[in-house]
Scaffold this motif. Sequence first.
Motif, PDB file in Angstrom:
ATOM      1  N   ARG A  22       0.863  -1.179   0.000  1.00 15.07           N
ATOM      2  CA  ARG A  22       0.000   0.000   0.000  1.00 15.07           C
ATOM      3  C   ARG A  22       0.895   1.222   0.000  1.00 15.07           C
ATOM      4  O   ARG A  22       2.115   1.109   0.125  1.00 15.07           O
ATOM      5  CB  ARG A  22      -0.904  -0.019   1.228  1.00 15.07           C
ATOM      6  N   ALA A  23       0.320   2.398  -0.095  1.00 15.76           N
ATOM      7  CA  ALA A  23       1.106   3.627  -0.163  1.00 15.76           C
ATOM      8  C   ALA A  23       1.995   3.810   1.062  1.00 15.76           C
ATOM      9  O   ALA A  23       3.123   4.286   0.963  1.00 15.76           O
ATOM     10  CB  ALA A  23       0.187   4.837  -0.325  1.00 15.76           C
ATOM     11  N   ASP A  24       1.493   3.390   2.247  1.00 17.35           N
ATOM     12  CA  ASP A  24       2.248   3.614   3.478  1.00 17.35           C
ATOM     13  C   ASP A  24       3.252   2.514   3.791  1.00 17.35           C
ATOM     14  O   ASP A  24       4.123   2.688   4.639  1.00 17.35           O
ATOM     15  CB  ASP A  24       1.300   3.796   4.664  1.00 17.35           C
ATOM     16  N   LEU A  81      13.294  -8.168   2.785  1.00 18.43           N
ATOM     17  CA  LEU A  81      12.945  -6.768   3.056  1.00 18.43           C
ATOM     18  C   LEU A  81      13.590  -5.868   2.012  1.00 18.43           C
ATOM     19  O   LEU A  81      14.812  -5.806   1.914  1.00 18.43           O
ATOM     20  CB  LEU A  81      13.436  -6.361   4.448  1.00 18.43           C
ATOM     21  N   PRO A  82      12.782  -5.143   1.256  1.00 21.56           N
ATOM     22  CA  PRO A  82      13.358  -4.185   0.319  1.00 21.56           C
ATOM     23  C   PRO A  82      14.022  -3.038   1.081  1.00 21.56           C
ATOM     24  O   PRO A  82      13.716  -2.789   2.255  1.00 21.56           O
ATOM     25  CB  PRO A  82      12.163  -3.677  -0.484  1.00 21.56           C
ATOM     26  N   ASP A  83      14.914  -2.335   0.418  1.00 21.71           N
ATOM     27  CA  ASP A  83      15.624  -1.209   1.041  1.00 21.71           C
ATOM     28  C   ASP A  83      14.679  -0.108   1.509  1.00 21.71           C
ATOM     29  O   ASP A  83      15.031   0.679   2.383  1.00 21.71           O
ATOM     30  CB  ASP A  83      16.640  -0.612   0.067  1.00 21.71           C
ATOM     31  N   ILE A  84      13.496  -0.038   0.936  1.00 15.35           N
ATOM     32  CA  ILE A  84      12.578   1.053   1.266  1.00 15.35           C
ATOM     33  C   ILE A  84      11.769   0.801   2.534  1.00 15.35           C
ATOM     34  O   ILE A  84      10.947   1.626   2.916  1.00 15.35           O
ATOM     35  CB  ILE A  84      11.638   1.369   0.088  1.00 15.35           C
ATOM     36  N   VAL A  85      11.986  -0.336   3.221  1.00 13.81           N
ATOM     37  CA  VAL A  85      11.278  -0.612   4.474  1.00 13.81           C
ATOM     38  C   VAL A  85      11.993   0.077   5.627  1.00 13.81           C
ATOM     39  O   VAL A  85      13.204  -0.047   5.786  1.00 13.81           O
ATOM     40  CB  VAL A  85      11.178  -2.134   4.734  1.00 13.81           C
ATOM     41  N   ILE A  90       8.671  -1.431  12.044  1.00 15.40           N
ATOM     42  CA  ILE A  90       7.935  -2.679  11.837  1.00 15.40           C
ATOM     43  C   ILE A  90       7.120  -3.008  13.089  1.00 15.40           C
ATOM     44  O   ILE A  90       7.619  -2.931  14.207  1.00 15.40           O
ATOM     45  CB  ILE A  90       8.893  -3.836  11.493  1.00 15.40           C
ATOM     46  N   LYS A  91       5.846  -3.358  12.873  1.00 18.30           N
ATOM     47  CA  LYS A  91       4.947  -3.700  13.978  1.00 18.30           C
ATOM     48  C   LYS A  91       4.345  -5.079  13.714  1.00 18.30           C
ATOM     49  O   LYS A  91       4.083  -5.436  12.567  1.00 18.30           O
ATOM     50  CB  LYS A  91       3.841  -2.675  14.094  1.00 18.30           C
ATOM     51  N   MET A 103       5.043  -3.205   7.737  1.00 17.22           N
ATOM     52  CA  MET A 103       6.410  -2.761   7.460  1.00 17.22           C
ATOM     53  C   MET A 103       6.321  -1.445   6.683  1.00 17.22           C
ATOM     54  O   MET A 103       6.085  -1.439   5.482  1.00 17.22           O
ATOM     55  CB  MET A 103       7.151  -3.833   6.651  1.00 17.22           C
ATOM     56  N   PRO A 104       6.461  -0.314   7.401  1.00 12.93           N
ATOM     57  CA  PRO A 104       6.289   0.982   6.744  1.00 12.93           C
ATOM     58  C   PRO A 104       7.423   1.289   5.770  1.00 12.93           C
ATOM     59  O   PRO A 104       8.546   0.821   5.940  1.00 12.93           O
ATOM     60  CB  PRO A 104       6.302   1.975   7.911  1.00 12.93           C
ATOM     61  N   LYS A 105       7.078   2.086   4.777  1.00 11.95           N
ATOM     62  CA  LYS A 105       8.100   2.568   3.845  1.00 11.95           C
ATOM     63  C   LYS A 105       8.806   3.758   4.486  1.00 11.95           C
ATOM     64  O   LYS A 105       8.205   4.500   5.256  1.00 11.95           O
ATOM     65  CB  LYS A 105       7.466   3.009   2.520  1.00 11.95           C
ATOM     66  N   VAL A 106      10.079   3.922   4.165  1.00 13.71           N
ATOM     67  CA  VAL A 106      10.786   5.091   4.662  1.00 13.71           C
ATOM     68  C   VAL A 106      10.139   6.324   4.038  1.00 13.71           C
ATOM     69  O   VAL A 106       9.613   6.273   2.930  1.00 13.71           O
ATOM     70  CB  VAL A 106      12.306   5.035   4.368  1.00 13.71           C
ATOM     71  N   ALA A 107      10.177   7.430   4.739  1.00 18.55           N
ATOM     72  CA  ALA A 107       9.466   8.641   4.324  1.00 18.55           C
ATOM     73  C   ALA A 107       9.853   9.108   2.928  1.00 18.55           C
ATOM     74  O   ALA A 107       9.028   9.586   2.181  1.00 18.55           O
ATOM     75  CB  ALA A 107       9.704   9.749   5.339  1.00 18.55           C
TER      76      ALA A 107
END
Length: 119
Positions: A22-24, A81-85, A90-91, A103-107
Amino acid sequence: MNADTNEKSLPVLRPATDILERADGYWVYMDMPGVNREDLVLDLRETELAVSGKTRGLPSENERFLEVQFGSGEFRQTIALPDIVDRGGIKATLKNGVLELFMPKVARVQPRRIDIQAG
């Protein structure tokens, strides 16, 4: 039979897993029926997240299994895990036999709309 021998004889299963982007960030849903939170381990490594959990379906002293289709076992799954995580964000939640990971994407890589200024 000692506990170490018994632990090593558990069948190893790969849990059914869904991964959504997803986007986030990334959402992971993993079936872990019969696994208690205390028996679940999440190991964050440099490029992957290793998930393992044990379930115990041992009969009591006065019981014996006549058929076993989902007895004791160990679930194992590794997620790349891609580099963008954002590894620090991570929750994990375990509810009703389903492990949910966020697993949120970095901002810097989250999509955003750029406003256009009048010239």
